[in-house]
Structures are given as C-alpha cells and as structure tokens.
Design a protein around this motif. Structure first.
Motif, PDB file in Angstrom:
ATOM      1  N   ARG A   8       0.828  -1.207   0.000  1.00 24.34           N
ATOM      2  CA  ARG A   8       0.000   0.000   0.000  1.00 24.34           C
ATOM      3  C   ARG A   8       0.864   1.259   0.000  1.00 24.34           C
ATOM      4  O   ARG A   8       0.440   2.316  -0.466  1.00 24.34           O
ATOM      5  CB  ARG A   8      -0.931  -0.017   1.221  1.00 24.34           C
ATOM      6  CG  ARG A   8      -2.343   0.430   0.854  1.00 24.34           C
ATOM      7  CD  ARG A   8      -3.239   0.602   2.050  1.00 24.34           C
ATOM      8  NE  ARG A   8      -3.180  -0.471   3.005  1.00 24.34           N
ATOM      9  CZ  ARG A   8      -4.137  -1.381   3.185  1.00 24.34           C
ATOM     10  NH1 ARG A   8      -5.211  -1.358   2.425  1.00 24.34           N
ATOM     11  NH2 ARG A   8      -4.020  -2.301   4.114  1.00 24.34           N
ATOM     12  N   LYS A  46       1.257   3.488  -3.143  1.00 26.79           N
ATOM     13  CA  LYS A  46       0.293   4.606  -3.215  1.00 26.79           C
ATOM     14  C   LYS A  46      -0.506   4.795  -4.506  1.00 26.79           C
ATOM     15  O   LYS A  46      -1.515   5.499  -4.498  1.00 26.79           O
ATOM     16  CB  LYS A  46       0.977   5.937  -2.863  1.00 26.79           C
ATOM     17  CG  LYS A  46       1.384   6.010  -1.405  1.00 26.79           C
ATOM     18  CD  LYS A  46       1.774   7.419  -0.999  1.00 26.79           C
ATOM     19  CE  LYS A  46       2.135   7.483   0.460  1.00 26.79           C
ATOM     20  NZ  LYS A  46       3.416   6.859   0.794  1.00 26.79           N
ATOM     21  N   SER A  63       1.405  -6.859  -2.361  1.00 28.58           N
ATOM     22  CA  SER A  63       0.630  -7.290  -1.193  1.00 28.58           C
ATOM     23  C   SER A  63      -0.849  -7.179  -1.554  1.00 28.58           C
ATOM     24  O   SER A  63      -1.216  -6.523  -2.538  1.00 28.58           O
ATOM     25  CB  SER A  63       0.924  -6.386  -0.004  1.00 28.58           C
ATOM     26  OG  SER A  63       0.328  -5.121  -0.234  1.00 28.58           O
ATOM     27  N   ARG A  64      -1.658  -7.807  -0.738  1.00 29.41           N
ATOM     28  CA  ARG A  64      -3.093  -7.670  -0.986  1.00 29.41           C
ATOM     29  C   ARG A  64      -3.539  -6.222  -0.771  1.00 29.41           C
ATOM     30  O   ARG A  64      -4.442  -5.747  -1.440  1.00 29.41           O
ATOM     31  CB  ARG A  64      -3.863  -8.612  -0.060  1.00 29.41           C
ATOM     32  CG  ARG A  64      -5.351  -8.497  -0.233  1.00 29.41           C
ATOM     33  CD  ARG A  64      -6.045  -9.762   0.177  1.00 29.41           C
ATOM     34  NE  ARG A  64      -7.346  -9.477   0.738  1.00 29.41           N
ATOM     35  CZ  ARG A  64      -8.091 -10.374   1.364  1.00 29.41           C
ATOM     36  NH1 ARG A  64      -7.642 -11.600   1.545  1.00 29.41           N
ATOM     37  NH2 ARG A  64      -9.261 -10.062   1.824  1.00 29.41           N
ATOM     38  N   GLN A 100      -0.718 -10.734  -6.527  1.00 29.23           N
ATOM     39  CA  GLN A 100      -0.793 -10.858  -5.060  1.00 29.23           C
ATOM     40  C   GLN A 100      -0.007 -12.053  -4.524  1.00 29.23           C
ATOM     41  O   GLN A 100      -0.137 -13.182  -4.983  1.00 29.23           O
ATOM     42  CB  GLN A 100      -2.246 -10.982  -4.613  1.00 29.23           C
ATOM     43  CG  GLN A 100      -2.377 -10.983  -3.090  1.00 29.23           C
ATOM     44  CD  GLN A 100      -3.804 -11.205  -2.626  1.00 29.23           C
ATOM     45  OE1 GLN A 100      -4.730 -10.685  -3.228  1.00 29.23           O
ATOM     46  NE2 GLN A 100      -3.979 -11.976  -1.573  1.00 29.23           N
ATOM     47  N   ILE A 101       0.782 -11.755  -3.511  1.00 33.49           N
ATOM     48  CA  ILE A 101       1.580 -12.786  -2.840  1.00 33.49           C
ATOM     49  C   ILE A 101       1.066 -12.943  -1.416  1.00 33.49           C
ATOM     50  O   ILE A 101       0.787 -11.942  -0.746  1.00 33.49           O
ATOM     51  CB  ILE A 101       3.066 -12.365  -2.844  1.00 33.49           C
ATOM     52  CG1 ILE A 101       3.611 -12.438  -4.276  1.00 33.49           C
ATOM     53  CG2 ILE A 101       3.904 -13.229  -1.903  1.00 33.49           C
ATOM     54  CD1 ILE A 101       4.917 -11.759  -4.479  1.00 33.49           C
ATOM     55  N   GLN A 159      -1.092 -15.568   1.698  1.00 33.63           N
ATOM     56  CA  GLN A 159      -1.968 -16.686   2.070  1.00 33.63           C
ATOM     57  C   GLN A 159      -3.050 -16.927   1.028  1.00 33.63           C
ATOM     58  O   GLN A 159      -3.369 -18.064   0.713  1.00 33.63           O
ATOM     59  CB  GLN A 159      -2.611 -16.343   3.413  1.00 33.63           C
ATOM     60  CG  GLN A 159      -3.430 -17.434   4.019  1.00 33.63           C
ATOM     61  CD  GLN A 159      -4.032 -16.947   5.344  1.00 33.63           C
ATOM     62  OE1 GLN A 159      -3.349 -16.297   6.128  1.00 33.63           O
ATOM     63  NE2 GLN A 159      -5.273 -17.255   5.580  1.00 33.63           N
ATOM     64  N   THR A 160      -3.610 -15.854   0.504  1.00 35.32           N
ATOM     65  CA  THR A 160      -4.666 -16.002  -0.498  1.00 35.32           C
ATOM     66  C   THR A 160      -4.169 -15.598  -1.885  1.00 35.32           C
ATOM     67  O   THR A 160      -4.963 -15.367  -2.789  1.00 35.32           O
ATOM     68  CB  THR A 160      -5.906 -15.163  -0.105  1.00 35.32           C
ATOM     69  OG1 THR A 160      -5.455 -13.880   0.355  1.00 35.32           O
ATOM     70  CG2 THR A 160      -6.696 -15.829   0.992  1.00 35.32           C
ATOM     71  N   GLY A 209       7.356  -0.860   0.828  1.00 29.67           N
ATOM     72  CA  GLY A 209       6.105  -0.286   1.347  1.00 29.67           C
ATOM     73  C   GLY A 209       5.106  -1.356   1.724  1.00 29.67           C
ATOM     74  O   GLY A 209       3.911  -1.223   1.477  1.00 29.67           O
ATOM     75  N   SER A 217       3.907  -3.712   5.046  1.00 28.18           N
ATOM     76  CA  SER A 217       4.076  -3.691   6.513  1.00 28.18           C
ATOM     77  C   SER A 217       4.571  -5.031   7.053  1.00 28.18           C
ATOM     78  O   SER A 217       5.302  -5.069   8.039  1.00 28.18           O
ATOM     79  CB  SER A 217       2.760  -3.306   7.185  1.00 28.18           C
ATOM     80  OG  SER A 217       1.755  -4.245   6.848  1.00 28.18           O
ATOM     81  N   GLN A 273      -0.413 -12.661   6.857  1.00 27.89           N
ATOM     82  CA  GLN A 273      -0.966 -13.253   5.625  1.00 27.89           C
ATOM     83  C   GLN A 273      -0.043 -12.994   4.426  1.00 27.89           C
ATOM     84  O   GLN A 273      -0.017 -13.765   3.480  1.00 27.89           O
ATOM     85  CB  GLN A 273      -2.358 -12.690   5.322  1.00 27.89           C
ATOM     86  CG  GLN A 273      -3.414 -13.034   6.347  1.00 27.89           C
ATOM     87  CD  GLN A 273      -3.494 -12.022   7.483  1.00 27.89           C
ATOM     88  OE1 GLN A 273      -2.677 -11.117   7.581  1.00 27.89           O
ATOM     89  NE2 GLN A 273      -4.489 -12.177   8.336  1.00 27.89           N
ATOM     90  N   HIS A 274       0.695 -11.895   4.458  1.00 26.35           N
ATOM     91  CA  HIS A 274       1.652 -11.640   3.364  1.00 26.35           C
ATOM     92  C   HIS A 274       2.886 -12.537   3.538  1.00 26.35           C
ATOM     93  O   HIS A 274       3.347 -13.146   2.565  1.00 26.35           O
ATOM     94  CB  HIS A 274       2.064 -10.167   3.320  1.00 26.35           C
ATOM     95  CG  HIS A 274       2.929  -9.860   2.140  1.00 26.35           C
ATOM     96  ND1 HIS A 274       2.436  -9.770   0.857  1.00 26.35           N
ATOM     97  CD2 HIS A 274       4.279  -9.701   2.026  1.00 26.35           C
ATOM     98  CE1 HIS A 274       3.429  -9.550   0.008  1.00 26.35           C
ATOM     99  NE2 HIS A 274       4.562  -9.506   0.697  1.00 26.35           N
ATOM    100  N   ASN A 306      11.039   0.341   4.053  1.00 28.61           N
ATOM    101  CA  ASN A 306       9.836   0.867   4.680  1.00 28.61           C
ATOM    102  C   ASN A 306      10.214   2.106   5.457  1.00 28.61           C
ATOM    103  O   ASN A 306      11.277   2.148   6.081  1.00 28.61           O
ATOM    104  CB  ASN A 306       9.227  -0.202   5.609  1.00 28.61           C
ATOM    105  CG  ASN A 306       7.784   0.102   5.940  1.00 28.61           C
ATOM    106  OD1 ASN A 306       7.459   1.174   6.455  1.00 28.61           O
ATOM    107  ND2 ASN A 306       6.912  -0.853   5.639  1.00 28.61           N
ATOM    108  N   ASP A 313      12.145   6.265   2.414  1.00 28.95           N
ATOM    109  CA  ASP A 313      11.042   6.428   1.465  1.00 28.95           C
ATOM    110  C   ASP A 313      11.357   5.595   0.214  1.00 28.95           C
ATOM    111  O   ASP A 313      12.398   5.800  -0.430  1.00 28.95           O
ATOM    112  CB  ASP A 313      10.935   7.919   1.108  1.00 28.95           C
ATOM    113  CG  ASP A 313       9.750   8.210   0.209  1.00 28.95           C
ATOM    114  OD1 ASP A 313       9.267   7.283  -0.473  1.00 28.95           O
ATOM    115  OD2 ASP A 313       9.310   9.370   0.182  1.00 28.95           O
ATOM    116  N   LEU A 314      10.457   4.691  -0.121  1.00 32.18           N
ATOM    117  CA  LEU A 314      10.717   3.787  -1.259  1.00 32.18           C
ATOM    118  C   LEU A 314      10.914   4.554  -2.554  1.00 32.18           C
ATOM    119  O   LEU A 314      11.634   4.096  -3.446  1.00 32.18           O
ATOM    120  CB  LEU A 314       9.604   2.728  -1.386  1.00 32.18           C
ATOM    121  CG  LEU A 314       8.232   3.144  -1.890  1.00 32.18           C
ATOM    122  CD1 LEU A 314       8.109   2.973  -3.394  1.00 32.18           C
ATOM    123  CD2 LEU A 314       7.167   2.307  -1.205  1.00 32.18           C
TER     124      LEU A 314
END
Ligand code: FAD
Length: 324
Positions: free
Chosen positions: A212, A215, A237-238, A251-252, A254-255, A268, A270, A274-275, A289, A307-308
């Motif tokens: 996220r 951005k 990430s999700r 998406q990488i 659990q799901t 960026g 967290s 699940q990630h 991060n 800052d990425l």
C-alpha cells in the motif's frame, strides 16, 4: 526390478518451464540407476522444446504435438496422461506445484488410487527411506513425510530444488499419436493474460514487491524498473491489490501466490502474517519501509528505513552500473 518414473513437463509461452527441470532433478534424487524416466510433454509446435527437454534426462520423452493441445485443458491432458499411466504403470509421477500440476496431480492420484504429496520443497534419502519436506500452515511449520506404498504422486514447489543439469546421453524422443477425446465436457474458449511481466512470478529468482506504501498505479513503475534491471518479476501485497494499484494476479500471500525467490525486495509492505505466508521462505529478504517499527523488519535479512520513492530508484541506478 527397475521402476518407471514419469515427469509431466510444462510449456508456457513457447518455453519449457523451469519447474519441469526441477521435477526431473527431484526424480534423479530418488531413483536408482536402473530405473527408467519418461517425460511427457504436450502442446503445439513443440519439436524444439521436446528436443531441449530430451537433453536433461537419460530415458524417453513422449511428445504429444497437436493444435488441440495448444491451450491447457485438464480434461484433454488427463485423458492423454491416463494413456501414459496405463502404458508405463509408473512407480511415481512428478509434476510442478503450478496451477496445472495442482489440478492434474489429484486427478492422477485418484485414478491410480495413489498417495499424493504436494508442494514438496526438499527431498532427502535417509538409508532406504526417501523423505519429503513440505510446508504447513502457510510456512509456519514443516512436515517430513514418506510414502509407504506405490504408486506415488508428487508436486514440486518451484524454485526450491535445483534444476536438472543436461546429461551426456540424451533421452529418446517418441512422437505419440493424439486422438482427441470425442465428447469433451468443457473447452477453453480464450486465455486472457492479466500480467505482462517478462518473468513468471512464481519462478522468478528476484521479486520486487509493492504494498500500500506504493500509493498508486504509477507508484509501481519504479518497482518494475528495478525488477527489469534485475531480470526479476513484480509482486504485490493484498493491500496494494485491494487499493487497485495492481492486478490481483500479482498478489503474494496466504490467499495469493507463494514465491520462494533468491531475493525478495518488499517495498512499502508492513509485513502482515498473511503476506509473510507467501514469501517467508525466500532466501534473502530486503525490506524498504519508512516506518522503522514495521513488522517486516523482524523477518528481513536487510532493512532499509526510508522512502521507497527515493530508495528504489537509487537501487536501480546502482544495479544498472554494477551490471553494465
Ligand atoms: P499496509 O499494512 O497498509 O502497509 C503499508 C506499509 O507501507 C506501511 O508499513 C508503511 O509504513 C509503508 N509505507 C508507506 N509509505 C511508504 C513509503 N513512501 N516508503 C516506504 N514505506 C512506506 N495480504 C497479503 O499481502 N497477501 C495475502 O494473500 C493476504 N491474504 C489475506 C487473507 C485474509 C483472510 C486476511 C484477513 C487478510 C489477508 N491479507 C493478505 C491482508 C493482510 O492482512 C494485510 O492487510 C496486507 O498484507 C497489508 O498490505 P500492505 O502491507 O501493503 O499495507
């Protein structure tokens, strides 16, 4: 008595998938010298690929080359594989733990009334026993299993077992006749690729992933540039997918997809559990991060607090120079 092993090869975008060579290597870890290995390859206009495949095993390659096999269709593939199984009566069948392998393996196991071990990440011989390691609970634990009987069906997670090397005595290539199953219950109408990456995400040696913190859709551009310089793939990430910054195909977690690259660069992100479920087995994890307290730093081998949008272009420039 010598045993027969079958490896179901995979072709994608006109290329032999790396995981097929990893499955061949897995077989070479368990088989005896006198055992026979057969790779089965299905597709359209695959003469060159079959020739390439034959260089990696000392056995035989069954080639099914037909326009109807251009696109993967589980029903047709399984019909053909059933014929192969009936002919060879194999001791074990190895596939990649890919979308194709995950679909075909249980069909094969059910047909043969065989045991199945999925998502295997390593294989070890301990005396007369062969031990298979596979992750559990999204990588939080591992189990070591063995077969007590045959036939056996095994799927190999990409990027965990070294790929087979070429062999001196190449396999014999055998062209197989294909007569299409007369009454198909489903046909593939079209295949729409959602990702345009040059490198397959699950097989990439380097993954640059955005969360996220990226951005926006445009925020992924510097990540793509870094991935391109490193010949890697972009993941997400999700959080980033839900925000609409990228396709869910990236998406990488659990799901999402499970990846085990040599290097995973999380930008960026967290570090939600699940990630981590989809990337914690990566060999080296680098986190970028701006929050020094972000949980991803607990898992990371290297952490960059910053800052990425500053750090990622700097990395790209430095790698460009280093790799020039
Ligand atoms: P956030 O948690 O919002 O983190 C964004 C990070 O970016 C922050 O740490 C922030 O400090 C950092 N940041 C912001 N700006 C910058 C900047 N300029 N430079 C550097 N850093 C910056 N998540 C997955 O990823 N994959 C899954 O498969 C998955 N499956 C799930 C299944 C279930 C059942 C549930 C409940 C959740 C699942 N989630 C999954 C969601 C997961 O819980 C998290 O919500 C998600 O991973 C958070 O994504 P994120 O890290 O990108 O976003």
């Amino acid at each position: 008595m010598s045993k027969s092993y079958v490896v179901v090869a995979e072709v994608r975008d006109g290329k032999l998938r790396q995981v097929t060579l990893e499955a061949l290597q897995a077989v070479s870890l368990v088989k005896e010298d006198s055992d026979c290995v057969t790779a089965v390859i299905l597709g359209h206009q695959i003469t060159d690929i079959a020739e390439q495949l034959s260089q990696y095993l000392n056995g035989q390659v069954y080639v099914y080359d037909h326009i109807d096999l251009k696109t993967y269709n589980a029903e047709i593939h399984f019909t053909i594989i059933k014929d192969v199984l009936n002919t060879l009566n194999p001791h074990a069948i190895y596939l990649g733990h890919t979308a194709v392998g995950r679909e075909l393996a249980p069909m094969i196991a059910a047909y043969l009334e065989a045991g199945q071990l999925s998502d295997v990440i390593s294989i070890e011989k301990s005396g007369a026993e062969i031990l298979y390691t596979r992750p559990l609970y999204a990588g939080k634990a591992f189990e070591i299993k063995k077969f007590t009987d045959a036939p056996q069906v095994v799927t190999i997670r990409p990027n965990n077992i070294a790929a087979a090397d070429t062999v001196e005595l190449h396999a014999q290539i055998i062209s197989m006749a294909f007569t299409q199953a007369s009454s198909l219950r489903s046909v593939v109408q079209d295949v729409i690729r959602k990702t345009s990456g040059k490198v397959d995400l699950t097989e990439a040696k380097i993954v640059v992933s955005g969360g996220r913190g990226v951005k926006s859709i445009d925020g992924f551009k510097p990540l793509q540039e870094l991935a391109d310089v490193l010949n890697g793939a972009v993941g997400a990430s999700r959080g980033a997918c839900d925000a609409g910054y990228c396709e869910y195909a990236l998406q990488i977690g659990q799901t999402g997809k499970v990846v085990t690259p040599e290097i995973y660069i999380a930008c960026g992100i967290s570090g939600a559990i699940q990630h981590l479920a989809g990337m914690s087995q990566s060999r080296i994890i680098i986190a970028i991060n701006k929050d020094p307290e972000a949980p991803i730093f607990k898992l990371a081998d290297y952490g960059i607090v910053g800052d990425l949008f500053v750090v990622v272009p700097l990395l790209t420039e430095e790698f460009k120079k280093a790799l020039a």
